[in-house]
Design a protein around this motif. Sequence first.
Motif, PDB file in Angstrom:
ATOM      1  N   SER A 146      37.379  49.643  37.609  1.00 37.72           N
ATOM      2  CA  SER A 146      36.120  49.409  38.814  1.00 37.72           C
ATOM      3  C   SER A 146      35.815  48.263  38.715  1.00 37.72           C
ATOM      4  CB  SER A 146      35.133  50.575  38.092  1.00 37.72           C
ATOM      5  OG  SER A 146      34.608  50.453  36.980  1.00 37.72           O
ATOM      6  N   LEU A 201      32.150  45.440  40.187  1.00 35.09           N
ATOM      7  CA  LEU A 201      30.948  45.204  40.794  1.00 35.09           C
ATOM      8  C   LEU A 201      31.347  43.767  41.350  1.00 35.09           C
ATOM      9  CD1 LEU A 201      27.977  45.563  41.595  1.00 35.09           C
ATOM     10  CD2 LEU A 201      27.539  44.706  39.064  1.00 35.09           C
ATOM     11  N   CYS A 259      28.893  41.262  42.793  1.00 33.76           N
ATOM     12  CA  CYS A 259      27.614  40.904  42.783  1.00 33.76           C
ATOM     13  C   CYS A 259      26.930  40.244  43.841  1.00 33.76           C
ATOM     14  CB  CYS A 259      27.075  40.375  41.415  1.00 33.76           C
ATOM     15  SG  CYS A 259      27.711  41.064  39.755  1.00 33.76           S
ATOM     16  N   SER A 266      36.050  41.840  47.733  1.00 30.88           N
ATOM     17  CA  SER A 266      35.953  43.453  47.594  1.00 30.88           C
ATOM     18  C   SER A 266      36.976  44.053  48.149  1.00 30.88           C
ATOM     19  CB  SER A 266      34.446  43.894  48.030  1.00 30.88           C
ATOM     20  OG  SER A 266      33.541  43.531  47.327  1.00 30.88           O
ATOM     21  N   THR A 287      32.380  48.415  43.912  1.00 28.06           N
ATOM     22  CA  THR A 287      30.691  48.324  44.298  1.00 28.06           C
ATOM     23  C   THR A 287      30.404  46.922  44.707  1.00 28.06           C
ATOM     24  OG1 THR A 287      30.370  50.215  42.309  1.00 28.06           O
ATOM     25  CG2 THR A 287      28.490  48.753  43.426  1.00 28.06           C
ATOM     26  N   ASN A 295      27.856  44.351  46.419  1.00 27.59           N
ATOM     27  CA  ASN A 295      26.486  43.965  46.430  1.00 27.59           C
ATOM     28  C   ASN A 295      25.949  42.809  47.060  1.00 27.59           C
ATOM     29  OD1 ASN A 295      23.413  44.654  45.711  1.00 27.59           O
ATOM     30  ND2 ASN A 295      23.901  42.587  44.849  1.00 27.59           N
ATOM     31  N   ILE A 309      20.515  44.972  39.539  1.00 36.53           N
ATOM     32  CA  ILE A 309      21.540  46.007  39.752  1.00 36.53           C
ATOM     33  C   ILE A 309      21.319  46.687  38.268  1.00 36.53           C
ATOM     34  CG2 ILE A 309      23.883  46.448  40.121  1.00 36.53           C
ATOM     35  CD1 ILE A 309      23.926  44.024  41.486  1.00 36.53           C
ATOM     36  N   TYR A 324      31.057  49.056  34.727  1.00 32.94           N
ATOM     37  CA  TYR A 324      32.139  48.589  35.486  1.00 32.94           C
ATOM     38  C   TYR A 324      32.984  47.758  34.780  1.00 32.94           C
ATOM     39  CZ  TYR A 324      28.329  48.960  38.809  1.00 32.94           C
ATOM     40  OH  TYR A 324      27.232  49.340  39.677  1.00 32.94           O
ATOM     41  N   ILE A 336      33.046  42.585  36.519  1.00 36.10           N
ATOM     42  CA  ILE A 336      32.066  42.048  37.553  1.00 36.10           C
ATOM     43  C   ILE A 336      32.640  40.751  38.066  1.00 36.10           C
ATOM     44  CG2 ILE A 336      29.924  43.381  36.485  1.00 36.10           C
ATOM     45  CD1 ILE A 336      28.734  40.581  36.008  1.00 36.10           C
TER      46      ILE A 336
END
Length: 363
Positions: A53, A55, A57, A65, A76, A78, A230, A235, A238
Amino acid sequence: MKKLVEGNETFQKTLNSDRIIYDVPFPSTRFQGSKRRVIKWIKKQAMKLEFDSVLDCFGGTGIVSHVFKKLGIEVTYNDYLKCNAIMAKALIENRDVTISTKKIANLFHPTNPPYDDFIQRTFQDIYYTDEENKQIDIVTQNIHLIESEYERCLAFFALFQACLIKRPYNLFHRKNLYMRTSHVERSFGNKTTWERPFDELMIQFANEANKAVFDNGKDNTVLNRDALSIEQQDYGLIYVDTPYISPKGVGVDYHHFYHFLEGLVQYKRWNEKVDFKSKHRRLYSVDNPWHDKERIHQAFNLLFEKFRNSIIMVSYRSPGIPSIEELEEILLKYNKDVQTFERKHQYALSKRRRSHEVVLIAI
Ligand SMILES: C[S@@+](CC[C@H](N)C(=O)[O-])C[C@H]1O[C@@H](n2cnc3c(N)ncnc32)[C@H](O)[C@@H]1O
């Protein structure tokens, strides 16, 4: 400071070889600081690591991503800009919704009157011609009426990209429509592209976005927050690609560069947020430590501390603030091992001869 050269792979962890890797193209986007030109290299760095997984950021265009998504990882995304989060909904979170050419073409018809003319009244002679402002007013209000969330996000993606490609420098930082319209010799810019009609451009970008939509079997999600707010979660990795701050201390203010797109997504409340004292009708600025040379070190400290249990992968452009050595020092406070990989890269608009793309990986 530990420094590793390319090819010296001492990390034990590698991505499982039995992982499915999807082959899906990412649409063409114009965005300051996008990793488009170095995306294969970034992917290579990520594939040295084992994680399920991620993130992202400071997601920007979502191209990084999208690479993680293609590697079968739960993503995820952001970004603090609403316009970016909308594009990521269309391209990262969305599993299977596409938008038809007919639907895009219909957005240009005023089929649901009455229509506001906010853009025509507010941005005359600033970014687009009167005729184009009228089109953007109508298209934007029609997009807000689309019921399906992902179709709406795809339509916004197409509108944003059409707006950007028709702008000198692909930005909204200045009142400079005259660059398009004056009959002077230009040393920079692309007159033919600027003059392509909105409907043709939006259809092109919607088709490109449709091709990027796929399902990697994971629940990929999009956040629209300040990176420091956040919530901490487990995760695996990151990915951190912050706004660039030059050695002289000049940081990229994304909210300023893309304020017009932020306005489009808040069309009904745009009026309340415009700073009418500015010639180019920007939105009131928002406080952000990530482009402030005095506060950036503290911001990195807070972020790395919060996600100390994840692998941290930082994209960095050298030279900049903080220095690589300072970043490594901050990472070492929270992680056992930090490795630095450099790649030579010339940025398109950079006057500096030598700027380096760097990735720091902390485990
Ligand atoms: C260097 S760009 C990221 C580029 C991205 N990796 C790509 O390849 O497209 C930095 C991004 O950080 C976002 N950003 C700036 N300040 C932020 C904040 N406080 N919280 C979250 N995102 C922020 C900007 O909107 C911008 O999209």
